[in-house]
Design an enzyme around this catalytic site. Structure first.
Site, PDB file in Angstrom:
ATOM      1  N   LYS A 177       0.842  -1.204   0.000  1.00 14.88           N
ATOM      2  CA  LYS A 177       0.000   0.000   0.000  1.00 14.88           C
ATOM      3  C   LYS A 177       0.872   1.247   0.000  1.00 14.88           C
ATOM      4  CE  LYS A 177      -3.872  -2.195  -0.031  1.00 14.88           C
ATOM      5  NZ  LYS A 177      -4.692  -2.139  -1.274  1.00 14.88           N
ATOM      6  N   ARG A 178       2.088   1.082  -0.461  1.00 16.30           N
ATOM      7  CA  ARG A 178       3.039   2.209  -0.569  1.00 16.30           C
ATOM      8  C   ARG A 178       3.209   2.928   0.779  1.00 16.30           C
ATOM      9  NH1 ARG A 178       3.124  -1.103  -4.194  1.00 16.30           N
ATOM     10  NH2 ARG A 178       2.976  -0.539  -6.391  1.00 16.30           N
TER      11      ARG A 178
ATOM     12  N   ALA B 135       3.058   7.053   0.863  1.00 13.72           N
ATOM     13  CA  ALA B 135       2.020   7.642   0.001  1.00 13.72           C
ATOM     14  C   ALA B 135       1.045   8.522   0.775  1.00 13.72           C
ATOM     15  CB  ALA B 135       1.253   6.534  -0.712  1.00 13.72           C
TER      16      ALA B 135
ATOM     17  N   LEU C 113      -1.695   9.809   3.760  1.00 12.78           N
ATOM     18  CA  LEU C 113      -2.902   9.283   4.406  1.00 12.78           C
ATOM     19  C   LEU C 113      -3.466   8.095   3.628  1.00 12.78           C
ATOM     20  CD1 LEU C 113      -5.328   9.811   6.429  1.00 12.78           C
ATOM     21  CD2 LEU C 113      -6.311  11.214   4.613  1.00 12.78           C
TER      22      LEU C 113
ATOM     23  N   LEU D 118      -6.097   6.603   1.962  1.00 11.08           N
ATOM     24  CA  LEU D 118      -7.324   7.224   1.456  1.00 11.08           C
ATOM     25  C   LEU D 118      -8.539   6.308   1.588  1.00 11.08           C
ATOM     26  CD1 LEU D 118      -5.723   8.984  -1.635  1.00 11.08           C
ATOM     27  CD2 LEU D 118      -6.550  10.088   0.450  1.00 11.08           C
TER      28      LEU D 118
ATOM     29  N   GLY E 230       0.733  13.108   3.788  1.00 11.28           N
ATOM     30  CA  GLY E 230       1.090  12.773   5.163  1.00 11.28           C
ATOM     31  C   GLY E 230       2.491  12.183   5.292  1.00 11.28           C
TER      32      GLY E 230
ATOM     33  N   GLU F  77       4.573  15.103   5.726  1.00  8.27           N
ATOM     34  CA  GLU F  77       4.345  15.622   7.086  1.00  8.27           C
ATOM     35  C   GLU F  77       5.146  14.814   8.112  1.00  8.27           C
ATOM     36  OE1 GLU F  77       0.113  17.512   7.499  1.00  8.27           O
ATOM     37  OE2 GLU F  77      -0.134  15.537   6.608  1.00  8.27           O
TER      38      GLU F  77
ATOM     39  N   GLU G  49      -3.007  16.812  -1.301  1.00  8.22           N
ATOM     40  CA  GLU G  49      -4.244  17.180  -0.605  1.00  8.22           C
ATOM     41  C   GLU G  49      -5.084  18.121  -1.460  1.00  8.22           C
ATOM     42  OE1 GLU G  49      -1.280  16.955   0.761  1.00  8.22           O
ATOM     43  OE2 GLU G  49      -1.404  16.162   2.786  1.00  8.22           O
TER      44      GLU G  49
ATOM     45  N   ARG H 103      -7.000  16.210  -3.901  1.00  4.91           N
ATOM     46  CA  ARG H 103      -7.988  15.315  -3.275  1.00  4.91           C
ATOM     47  C   ARG H 103      -9.127  16.095  -2.624  1.00  4.91           C
ATOM     48  NH1 ARG H 103      -5.668  11.967  -6.145  1.00  4.91           N
ATOM     49  NH2 ARG H 103      -3.659  11.095  -5.546  1.00  4.91           N
TER      50      ARG H 103
ATOM     51  N   GLY I  49      -3.323  17.591   7.515  1.00 12.71           N
ATOM     52  CA  GLY I  49      -3.878  17.398   8.856  1.00 12.71           C
ATOM     53  C   GLY I  49      -2.884  16.761   9.801  1.00 12.71           C
TER      54      GLY I  49
HETATM   55  C1  1HE Z   1      -2.996   3.687  -1.436  1.00 13.56           C
HETATM   56  C2  1HE Z   1      -2.437   4.985  -1.286  1.00 13.56           C
HETATM   57  C3  1HE Z   1      -3.026   5.847  -0.321  1.00 13.56           C
HETATM   58  C4  1HE Z   1      -1.325   3.952  -2.813  1.00 13.56           C
HETATM   59  N1  1HE Z   1      -4.078   5.368   0.388  1.00 13.56           N
HETATM   60  N2  1HE Z   1      -4.030   3.276  -0.707  1.00 13.56           N
HETATM   61  N3  1HE Z   1      -1.956  10.509  -0.867  1.00 13.56           N
HETATM   62  C5  1HE Z   1      -2.062  10.522  -2.209  1.00 13.56           C
HETATM   63  O1  1HE Z   1      -2.926  11.162  -2.745  1.00 13.56           O
HETATM   64  C6  1HE Z   1      -1.092   9.668  -2.975  1.00 13.56           C
HETATM   65  C7  1HE Z   1      -1.824   8.515  -3.621  1.00 13.56           C
HETATM   66  N4  1HE Z   1      -0.921   7.507  -4.174  1.00 13.56           N
HETATM   67  C8  1HE Z   1      -0.250   7.667  -5.334  1.00 13.56           C
HETATM   68  O2  1HE Z   1      -0.272   8.702  -5.959  1.00 13.56           O
HETATM   69  C9  1HE Z   1       0.522   6.489  -5.845  1.00 13.56           C
HETATM   70  O3  1HE Z   1       0.017   5.300  -5.228  1.00 13.56           O
HETATM   71  C10 1HE Z   1       2.051   6.561  -5.541  1.00 13.56           C
HETATM   72  C11 1HE Z   1       2.676   7.645  -6.425  1.00 13.56           C
HETATM   73  C12 1HE Z   1       2.333   6.836  -4.078  1.00 13.56           C
HETATM   74  C13 1HE Z   1       2.708   5.172  -5.863  1.00 13.56           C
HETATM   75  O4  1HE Z   1       2.393   4.793  -7.187  1.00 13.56           O
HETATM   76  P1  1HE Z   1       2.598   3.260  -7.626  1.00 13.56           P
HETATM   77  O5  1HE Z   1       2.276   3.183  -9.103  1.00 13.56           O
HETATM   78  O6  1HE Z   1       3.914   2.752  -7.164  1.00 13.56           O
HETATM   79  O7  1HE Z   1       1.510   2.418  -6.783  1.00 13.56           O
HETATM   80  P2  1HE Z   1      -0.081   2.290  -7.022  1.00 13.56           P
HETATM   81  O8  1HE Z   1      -0.338   1.215  -8.049  1.00 13.56           O
HETATM   82  O9  1HE Z   1      -0.717   3.609  -7.234  1.00 13.56           O
HETATM   83  O10 1HE Z   1      -0.572   1.784  -5.586  1.00 13.56           O
HETATM   84  C14 1HE Z   1      -0.328   0.445  -5.123  1.00 13.56           C
HETATM   85  C15 1HE Z   1      -1.428   0.119  -4.132  1.00 13.56           C
HETATM   86  O11 1HE Z   1      -1.326   1.023  -3.014  1.00 13.56           O
HETATM   87  C16 1HE Z   1      -2.825   0.322  -4.690  1.00 13.56           C
HETATM   88  O12 1HE Z   1      -3.681  -0.578  -4.035  1.00 13.56           O
HETATM   89  P3  1HE Z   1      -4.165  -1.957  -4.743  1.00 13.56           P
HETATM   90  O13 1HE Z   1      -5.029  -2.594  -3.722  1.00 13.56           O
HETATM   91  O14 1HE Z   1      -4.877  -1.521  -6.003  1.00 13.56           O
HETATM   92  O15 1HE Z   1      -2.893  -2.717  -5.045  1.00 13.56           O
HETATM   93  C17 1HE Z   1      -3.178   1.733  -4.238  1.00 13.56           C
HETATM   94  O16 1HE Z   1      -4.565   1.963  -4.151  1.00 13.56           O
HETATM   95  C18 1HE Z   1      -2.556   1.732  -2.847  1.00 13.56           C
HETATM   96  N5  1HE Z   1      -2.285   3.090  -2.382  1.00 13.56           N
HETATM   97  N6  1HE Z   1      -1.414   5.123  -2.148  1.00 13.56           N
HETATM   98  C19 1HE Z   1      -4.554   4.134   0.186  1.00 13.56           C
HETATM   99  N7  1HE Z   1      -2.561   7.079  -0.083  1.00 13.56           N
HETATM  100  C20 1HE Z   1      -3.236  13.782   7.967  1.00 13.56           C
HETATM  101  S1  1HE Z   1      -3.762  14.360   6.531  1.00 13.56           S
HETATM  102  C21 1HE Z   1      -2.723  13.797   5.300  1.00 13.56           C
HETATM  103  C22 1HE Z   1      -3.417  13.993   3.982  1.00 13.56           C
HETATM  104  C23 1HE Z   1      -2.759  13.223   2.874  1.00 13.56           C
HETATM  105  O17 1HE Z   1      -1.776  12.547   3.060  1.00 13.56           O
HETATM  106  S2  1HE Z   1      -3.512  13.384   1.362  1.00 13.56           S
HETATM  107  C24 1HE Z   1      -2.456  12.570   0.254  1.00 13.56           C
HETATM  108  C25 1HE Z   1      -2.864  11.144   0.037  1.00 13.56           C
END
Ligand code: 1HE
Length: 269
Positions: free
Chosen positions: A36-37, A73, A75, A77, A120, A123, A143, A146, A151
């Protein structure tokens, strides 16, 4: 991981979302959800909190890294379900408590960053005292895309590293910094070639672990607070901290060692 690290026993070994090992005074804490990265679920935040308030007494520095291709990656999501106002506030406060336990804990923390360091995850990195990025690292605050806000303390810690204007740009435009841009912006103190981050982070942690404990305390607890104080209050706090630090047996021993010619001189690196 370098081979002289061995898995810890006891409470820390029960934290299944982390892989925690130790070599002498250095603890290596790896986020361990690579599939889940290393997305930060409620469980992972709570395990980070538990780890940082239960560090073994022998630990003098910590290295935090991420398993797999990315540091983190952000929070998880999938858990961002509709929360009511109070639950949402408490969720953010849970992150604050965990990252405060890290930043204002007993020992300095070195973050080793590679791949995605986003949301996060950035963060979390910002709460550490030292950040090392390898050339694969990239930094973003998705964020904005999204529809949410930081946070996990990002609005407090990140502007102090890179300034409000850069953080505003990352959040509003979705801009992503590469390792060099992150370094230039002040997000990391060290940039190293791909794959060399952990060795560098561990080497830095070993140096940090060799300091007197009061030095770690003063740098971690007093320095960021003095930076927030007015100059007059800051100078007064500095005088108190300086007096407290120099009146420890460790400081007296180290000063005497230098004066006796038994301590190293400062050398250019
Ligand atoms: C996840 C998450 C996640 C991956 N929550 N499941 N963060 C983001 O908006 C970043 C979202 N993630 C990405 O943009 C990409 O996953 C990455 C650039 C980090 C990595 O890409 P990649 O191609 O190596 O991996 P992938 O195929 O996108 O993800 C592999 C799996 O991890 C996949 O799940 P699967 O069940 O389909 O295999 C993805 O859904 C899962 N995954 N990132 C849940 N973030 C206190 S407030 C903080 C607010 C924030 O942090 S907002 C930013 C959230």
């Amino acid at each position: 991981m370098s081979s002289d690290f061995t898995p810890v026993a006891g409470l820390l070994a029960t934290l299944d979302l982390l892989a925690i090992s130790q070599s002498g005074p250095v603890l290596h804490l790896q986020l361990n959800r690579p599939a889940k990265r290393n997305a930060i679920s409620d469980g992972l935040v709570q395990q980070l909190h538990t780890a940082f308030v239960n560090l073994p007494e022998t630990v003098k520095a910590v290295v935090v890294s991420g398993a797999g291709e990315h540091f983190c990656a952000g929070l998880d999501l999938t858990e961002l379900v509709e929360r009511d106002m109070q639950a949402a506030i408490l969720h953010s406060r849970m992150w604050h408590a965990a990252f405060d336990a890290l930043q204002f804990g007993r020992v300095p923390v070195v973050a080793v960053l590679h791949g995605a360091v986003v949301g996060g995850g950035l963060e979390l990195a910002a709460a550490c005292q030292i950040r090392v990025a390898d050339d694969t690292a990239y930094f973003g605050l998705p964020e904005g895309q999204r529809g949410i806000f930081v946070g996990g303390g990002g609005s407090v810690r990140l502007p102090r590293l890179m300034g409000v204007a850069r953080m505003t740009d990352l959040m509003l435009t979705g801009r992503v910094y590469d390792a060099q841009e992150g370094h230039d912006a002040g997000l990391v103190q060290y940039r190293v070639p791909a794959g060399q981050g952990l060795a560098k982070g561990i080497a830095l942690a070993r140096k940090i672990a060799a300091n007197a404990p009061m030095t770690a305390f003063a740098v971690m607890q007093a320095l960021p607070r003095i930076a927030e104080q007015s100059p007059g209050e800051g100078l007064f706090t500095e005088a108190l901290m300086a007096a407290a630090a120099s009146n420890t047996p460790e400081a007296q021993d180290r000063l005497r060692a230098f004066l006796d010619g038994r301590a190293g001189k400062i050398v250019k690196s």
